[in-house]
Design a protein around this motif. Structure first.
Motif, PDB file in Angstrom:
ATOM      1  N   LYS A 153      -1.882 -26.278  13.385  1.00 58.72           N
ATOM      2  CA  LYS A 153      -0.822 -26.476  12.388  1.00 58.72           C
ATOM      3  C   LYS A 153       0.259 -27.409  12.948  1.00 58.72           C
ATOM      4  N   MET A 154       0.528 -27.229  14.223  1.00 62.32           N
ATOM      5  CA  MET A 154       1.551 -28.042  14.870  1.00 62.32           C
ATOM      6  C   MET A 154       1.144 -29.519  14.835  1.00 62.32           C
ATOM      7  N   ARG A 155      -0.143 -29.756  15.113  1.00 60.43           N
ATOM      8  CA  ARG A 155      -0.653 -31.142  15.110  1.00 60.43           C
ATOM      9  C   ARG A 155      -0.513 -31.747  13.708  1.00 60.43           C
ATOM     10  N   ASP A 156      -0.878 -30.941  12.673  1.00 64.45           N
ATOM     11  CA  ASP A 156      -0.764 -31.418  11.286  1.00 64.45           C
ATOM     12  C   ASP A 156       0.665 -31.832  10.964  1.00 64.45           C
ATOM     13  N   ILE A 157       1.603 -30.989  11.375  1.00 66.41           N
ATOM     14  CA  ILE A 157       3.015 -31.274  11.065  1.00 66.41           C
ATOM     15  C   ILE A 157       3.445 -32.566  11.764  1.00 66.41           C
ATOM     16  N   LEU A 158       3.055 -32.704  13.016  1.00 69.57           N
ATOM     17  CA  LEU A 158       3.448 -33.910  13.772  1.00 69.57           C
ATOM     18  C   LEU A 158       2.846 -35.161  13.117  1.00 69.57           C
ATOM     19  N   ASP A 159       1.592 -35.044  12.620  1.00 75.35           N
ATOM     20  CA  ASP A 159       0.947 -36.185  11.937  1.00 75.35           C
ATOM     21  C   ASP A 159       1.685 -36.532  10.646  1.00 75.35           C
TER      22      ASP A 159
END
Ligand SMILES: Nc1ncnc2c1ncn2[C@@H]1O[C@H](COP(=O)(O)OP(=O)(O)OP(=O)(O)O)[C@@H](O)[C@H]1O
Ligand SMILES: [Mg+2]
Length: 307
Positions: A278-284
């Motif tokens: 989820k963290m990666r998605d938000i950063l993207d």
């Protein structure tokens, strides 16, 4: 509980076991159906807001306050036989416990006398505990004239005089300078490594965080007993992603549209996240200028649990 808890392998496993402890002073319910389990060979921090009952519980474990109901075993002895284990206990009370008019040496001799330590053994023990608190040079000073921190250090020295298996230290580091504090904590950890049990109260979260276990009390109830990390989980705390962005309003709107709860501090957006994916998605999605992952602290847990 006696039959259940005193059976092997529980025996020798816990320094303190208490169940269903209740206590009122007049109409004030100070401890309410409280349970406590303190394994041997650990540092255990009693944590909780002012007035939550930590000192009262410590005093009960020492047999100094009567229970209204419930039971406590200390080093496998019930409270009515606590005198059998007294020589193995060391208690440093929160209130100033030393005779102010006596010298440091005389106070130490008094404590040694309580445990029947005399003669050369007494001289040896006094020198040893003074060295532990790094105050060998204060022997002849009048105790009441010591600085606050020095007084605390001498109180700890008195508590250590009988080489106790179970130490109960009520806010021992109040007024202690950072260097001495560091050495105290090294010493407490060393004691636990050697099988001694150290029960401590403190309002300093960095200290609580160093303990093997924390017992969190609120309004006379034991909310949780666990490691500091487990306590953070118990409080429901999550990691937070803090992102510095160029257009906070725009980025915030995008995240909110995805159903995320976002808070904003200046040009920083903060979101609680549990999964790495989820963290990666938000950063993207946001493509921040800079970002930080903030781990929950014990202070966060305290603030959440204390209310
Ligand atoms: N002997 C007593 N008589 C009446 N009330 C008492 C007595 N001892 C404690 N209390 C009350 O019991 C409550 C719990 O006190 P206690 O000293 O155990 O709290 P604590 O968690 O150690 O607080 P702190 O963090 O301030 O040291 C308080 O409301 C206190 O006033
Ligand atoms: Mg207290």
């Amino acid at each position: 509980m006696s039959a259940e808890l005193m059976q092997e392998p529980t025996k020798d496993k816990f320094a303190v076991v208490g169940r269903n402890i209740s206590k009122s002073f007049d109409k004030l319910h100070v401890l309410q159906d409280l349970s406590v389990h303190i394994p041997r060979g650990v540092t255990y921090c009693l944590l909780g807001p002012n007035g939550s009952g930590k000192t009262t519980l410590m005093r009960m474990i020492m047999g100094l306050v009567k229970l209204d109901s419930g039971e406590i075993y200390v080093l496998d002895e019930p409270l009515d036989r606590i005198s059998l284990v007294y020589p193995r206990l060391g208690y440093m009370p929160q209130q100033r416990p030393l005779y102010p008019d006596l010298t440091v040496q005389e106070n130490l001799e008094f404590y040694a006398g309580l445990y029947g330590i005399r003669g050369q053994e007494r001289a040896r023990k006094i020198a040893e505990v003074l060295q532990i608190v790094d105050l060998s040079q204060t022997q002849n000073r009048v105790t009441g004239m010591l600085s606050g921190g020095m007084y605390q250090r001498i109180s700890l020295a008195c508590t250590l005089i009988n080489n106790p298996d179970l130490l109960l230290l009520d806010e021992p580091t109040v007024g202690i300078d950072p260097v001495t504090k560091q050495s105290f904590w090294g010493y407490f950890r060393e004691l636990a490594k050697n099988g001694k049990t150290v029960i401590i109260t403190t309002h300093i979260m960095e200290e609580a965080e160093r303990c093997d276990m924390v017992g969190f009390m609120r309004n006379g109830i034991m909310l949780a007993e666990s490691s500091p990390d487990e306590l953070k989980k118990f409080a429901g705390l999550k990691k937070r992603l803090q992102m510095k962005v160029e257009d906070p309003e725009h980025e915030m709107a995008k995240l909110v549209a995805e159903g995320l709860e976002v808070s904003r501090v200046g040009d920083q957006l903060v979101i609680e996240v549990t999964e790495a994916g989820k963290m990666r998605d938000i950063l993207d999605t946001v493509m921040p200028v800079d970002f930080n992952v903030i781990e929950p602290t014990l202070e966060d847990a305290f603030l959440k649990l204390a209310i």
